[in-house]
Design a protein around this motif. Sequence first.
Motif, PDB file in Angstrom:
ATOM      1  N   ARG A 273     -12.022 -21.688 -31.916  1.00 46.20           N
ATOM      2  CA  ARG A 273     -12.334 -21.005 -33.186  1.00 46.20           C
ATOM      3  C   ARG A 273     -11.887 -21.851 -34.379  1.00 46.20           C
ATOM      4  O   ARG A 273     -12.581 -21.940 -35.382  1.00 46.20           O
ATOM      5  CB  ARG A 273     -11.655 -19.630 -33.226  1.00 46.20           C
ATOM      6  N   ARG A 274     -10.704 -22.475 -34.255  1.00 49.85           N
ATOM      7  CA  ARG A 274     -10.215 -23.327 -35.363  1.00 49.85           C
ATOM      8  C   ARG A 274     -11.192 -24.489 -35.596  1.00 49.85           C
ATOM      9  O   ARG A 274     -11.542 -24.809 -36.736  1.00 49.85           O
ATOM     10  CB  ARG A 274      -8.804 -23.849 -35.027  1.00 49.85           C
ATOM     11  N   HIS A 275     -11.629 -25.106 -34.510  1.00 48.05           N
ATOM     12  CA  HIS A 275     -12.570 -26.224 -34.675  1.00 48.05           C
ATOM     13  C   HIS A 275     -13.871 -25.752 -35.328  1.00 48.05           C
ATOM     14  O   HIS A 275     -14.437 -26.441 -36.173  1.00 48.05           O
ATOM     15  CB  HIS A 275     -12.841 -26.902 -33.326  1.00 48.05           C
ATOM     16  N   GLN A 276     -14.344 -24.589 -34.914  1.00 47.39           N
ATOM     17  CA  GLN A 276     -15.584 -24.055 -35.498  1.00 47.39           C
ATOM     18  C   GLN A 276     -15.409 -23.825 -37.003  1.00 47.39           C
ATOM     19  O   GLN A 276     -16.245 -24.234 -37.819  1.00 47.39           O
ATOM     20  CB  GLN A 276     -15.931 -22.727 -34.800  1.00 47.39           C
ATOM     21  N   ARG A 277     -14.286 -23.172 -37.350  1.00 45.73           N
ATOM     22  CA  ARG A 277     -14.056 -22.818 -38.754  1.00 45.73           C
ATOM     23  C   ARG A 277     -13.954 -24.085 -39.623  1.00 45.73           C
ATOM     24  O   ARG A 277     -14.573 -24.176 -40.684  1.00 45.73           O
ATOM     25  CB  ARG A 277     -12.758 -22.009 -38.826  1.00 45.73           C
ATOM     26  N   LEU A 278     -13.191 -25.057 -39.140  1.00 49.73           N
ATOM     27  CA  LEU A 278     -12.989 -26.266 -39.934  1.00 49.73           C
ATOM     28  C   LEU A 278     -14.271 -27.113 -39.991  1.00 49.73           C
ATOM     29  O   LEU A 278     -14.605 -27.686 -41.040  1.00 49.73           O
ATOM     30  CB  LEU A 278     -11.815 -27.072 -39.371  1.00 49.73           C
ATOM     31  N   MET A 352     -11.446 -33.287 -35.207  1.00 51.03           N
ATOM     32  CA  MET A 352     -11.010 -32.678 -33.942  1.00 51.03           C
ATOM     33  C   MET A 352      -9.528 -32.935 -33.709  1.00 51.03           C
ATOM     34  O   MET A 352      -8.946 -33.873 -34.259  1.00 51.03           O
ATOM     35  CB  MET A 352     -11.821 -33.244 -32.776  1.00 51.03           C
ATOM     36  N   GLY A 353      -8.957 -32.066 -32.906  1.00 49.85           N
ATOM     37  CA  GLY A 353      -7.565 -32.240 -32.503  1.00 49.85           C
ATOM     38  C   GLY A 353      -6.608 -31.558 -33.454  1.00 49.85           C
ATOM     39  O   GLY A 353      -6.780 -30.393 -33.807  1.00 49.85           O
ATOM     40  N   ASP A 354      -5.633 -32.323 -33.923  1.00 52.70           N
ATOM     41  CA  ASP A 354      -4.564 -31.744 -34.739  1.00 52.70           C
ATOM     42  C   ASP A 354      -4.976 -31.701 -36.211  1.00 52.70           C
ATOM     43  O   ASP A 354      -4.428 -32.429 -37.034  1.00 52.70           O
ATOM     44  CB  ASP A 354      -3.291 -32.591 -34.547  1.00 52.70           C
ATOM     45  N   ILE A 355      -5.944 -30.851 -36.522  1.00 57.25           N
ATOM     46  CA  ILE A 355      -6.390 -30.786 -37.920  1.00 57.25           C
ATOM     47  C   ILE A 355      -6.270 -29.359 -38.442  1.00 57.25           C
ATOM     48  O   ILE A 355      -6.229 -28.396 -37.679  1.00 57.25           O
ATOM     49  CB  ILE A 355      -7.846 -31.269 -38.124  1.00 57.25           C
ATOM     50  N   ASN A 356      -6.218 -29.253 -39.748  1.00 58.54           N
ATOM     51  CA  ASN A 356      -6.079 -27.943 -40.389  1.00 58.54           C
ATOM     52  C   ASN A 356      -6.864 -27.941 -41.700  1.00 58.54           C
ATOM     53  O   ASN A 356      -7.575 -28.903 -42.015  1.00 58.54           O
ATOM     54  CB  ASN A 356      -4.598 -27.623 -40.615  1.00 58.54           C
ATOM     55  N   GLU A 357      -6.677 -26.858 -42.449  1.00 56.87           N
ATOM     56  CA  GLU A 357      -7.460 -26.683 -43.681  1.00 56.87           C
ATOM     57  C   GLU A 357      -7.190 -27.789 -44.688  1.00 56.87           C
ATOM     58  O   GLU A 357      -8.109 -28.338 -45.298  1.00 56.87           O
ATOM     59  CB  GLU A 357      -7.146 -25.322 -44.324  1.00 56.87           C
ATOM     60  N   ALA A 385     -17.065 -25.674 -52.049  1.00 58.90           N
ATOM     61  CA  ALA A 385     -17.910 -25.049 -51.019  1.00 58.90           C
ATOM     62  C   ALA A 385     -17.116 -24.832 -49.733  1.00 58.90           C
ATOM     63  O   ALA A 385     -17.234 -23.788 -49.070  1.00 58.90           O
ATOM     64  CB  ALA A 385     -19.129 -25.929 -50.746  1.00 58.90           C
ATOM     65  N   ALA A 386     -16.282 -25.805 -49.405  1.00 58.21           N
ATOM     66  CA  ALA A 386     -15.488 -25.675 -48.176  1.00 58.21           C
ATOM     67  C   ALA A 386     -14.477 -24.546 -48.320  1.00 58.21           C
ATOM     68  O   ALA A 386     -14.249 -23.769 -47.376  1.00 58.21           O
ATOM     69  CB  ALA A 386     -14.782 -26.998 -47.881  1.00 58.21           C
ATOM     70  N   ILE A 387     -13.878 -24.441 -49.503  1.00 62.50           N
ATOM     71  CA  ILE A 387     -12.907 -23.353 -49.718  1.00 62.50           C
ATOM     72  C   ILE A 387     -13.604 -22.004 -49.553  1.00 62.50           C
ATOM     73  O   ILE A 387     -13.072 -21.087 -48.917  1.00 62.50           O
ATOM     74  CB  ILE A 387     -12.253 -23.478 -51.125  1.00 62.50           C
ATOM     75  N   ALA A 388     -14.806 -21.884 -50.079  1.00 62.90           N
ATOM     76  CA  ALA A 388     -15.538 -20.614 -49.957  1.00 62.90           C
ATOM     77  C   ALA A 388     -15.778 -20.291 -48.480  1.00 62.90           C
ATOM     78  O   ALA A 388     -15.604 -19.147 -48.036  1.00 62.90           O
ATOM     79  CB  ALA A 388     -16.854 -20.694 -50.716  1.00 62.90           C
ATOM     80  N   THR A 389     -16.143 -21.299 -47.715  1.00 62.93           N
ATOM     81  CA  THR A 389     -16.396 -21.083 -46.276  1.00 62.93           C
ATOM     82  C   THR A 389     -15.110 -20.680 -45.561  1.00 62.93           C
ATOM     83  O   THR A 389     -15.098 -19.756 -44.750  1.00 62.93           O
ATOM     84  CB  THR A 389     -16.946 -22.390 -45.648  1.00 62.93           C
ATOM     85  N   LEU A 390     -14.038 -21.389 -45.882  1.00 66.27           N
ATOM     86  CA  LEU A 390     -12.761 -21.089 -45.220  1.00 66.27           C
ATOM     87  C   LEU A 390     -12.259 -19.706 -45.622  1.00 66.27           C
ATOM     88  O   LEU A 390     -11.766 -18.945 -44.783  1.00 66.27           O
ATOM     89  CB  LEU A 390     -11.714 -22.148 -45.586  1.00 66.27           C
TER      90      LEU A 390
END
Length: 404
Positions: A273-278, A352-357, A385-390
Amino acid sequence: MSIRRGRNMLLSPGPTNIPERVLRAMQRAAIELHSDELVGLARSCLDDLKPIFRITEGETFIYAANGHGAWESALSNSLSPGDRVLVFETGVFGEAWAGMGQSLGLVPEFIPGDWRHGIDPQAVEDRLRADKNHDFKAILMVQTDTASGITSDVAAVSEAIQSTGHPALFMVDAVASLAATDLRMDEWKIDVAVGASQKALMSPPGLAFVAASQRAMEHSDKATLPRHYWDWRRRLDPEAYMWFCGTAPEHLLFALREAIDMIQEEGLENIFRRHQRLADAVRAGINVWAEAGAMELNALVPREQSNSVSAILVDERYGAPNVRDYCEKHLNTSLGGGLGRLSGKAFRIGHMGDINEHIVLGALGSVELGLEMCGIPHGKGSVTAAIATLAASADRAEPPLAAD
Ligand SMILES: Cc1ncc(COP(=O)(O)O)c(C=O)c1O
């Protein structure tokens, strides 16, 4: 020499950012080769890879090698000289795996693709139905092609194979997708899947992983391609020294153990889910840049757009490599370049991997600055745009407590 302050932002699609915890796990002395500690650690890594591959009955193997080593292990253990294998082109890596097969004495048949679409399950079904004598001994697919940023639907390809009743072994390259995108070896009847440490497994380069089903293990008893270091049977020896066909890559195993702990703490479903969201946030940003008409996401079909890496095609008049060079030299931000037929035409953002917002937002901001500085026409506001998605996909923060 120019001095680059702050951390390097590593956004290449492998090797990826290695978490501090994983780095620290390697900062220790080597231990005795046959010690209970090392044998236990190695056993736990082999066992705990199974739920990551979602395989229950088969075997897992860890090699001191890279993804190419995992490829060779998969082929050499289960096939024989002259065996025909069916391979699909979705980017660089299917062809490269097939090329290795050819060097080993296999006979690959290559189904070409346009690099902008995933594997068509109907094409798989049609080709297998036409193979009335069951000449193909294996079907090779790449789940996520890191060059094109395309993720093919493994479940759909599996269904297509099952519908024909064709007995070929089903092999999946999950090097760029393992622990980022769902992969279910048992459920999707995958016989062999391969991975590597340096992508979503958050570990240093140098370990290759192979998971083999019972059926693949049975095939390995009859397969006659030469092998020694890669040999599955040799590695099932009760003597732990043989699990690695020699001295274990101890420090890489210390790192892997820590990374697997992190994966277990977060849980695979949450990781997906985290990978999808990011990835959705990255794509929202790329789509803003695309509005000016000089670039676009390479993967055309939304459900095939990889959650591990995005390849961005840039109008050749503007030179995709310039953005990458600028980001590397001036912004301490490392992107991937275009590979194969996208060489000089694309740049890639690994996610991918150890990534975050904040990594994703920083990445978009840096690249947008790079586009600006390189004079490449682009829509502005990728970070917004990315902030809106997140924000749309994040858990809402608790409302502040009312002051009394
Ligand atoms: C999908 C895929 N398969 C295989 C490989 C080869 O792995 P390695 O470079 O570790 O040999 C890569 C490398 O990027 C890859 O992305």
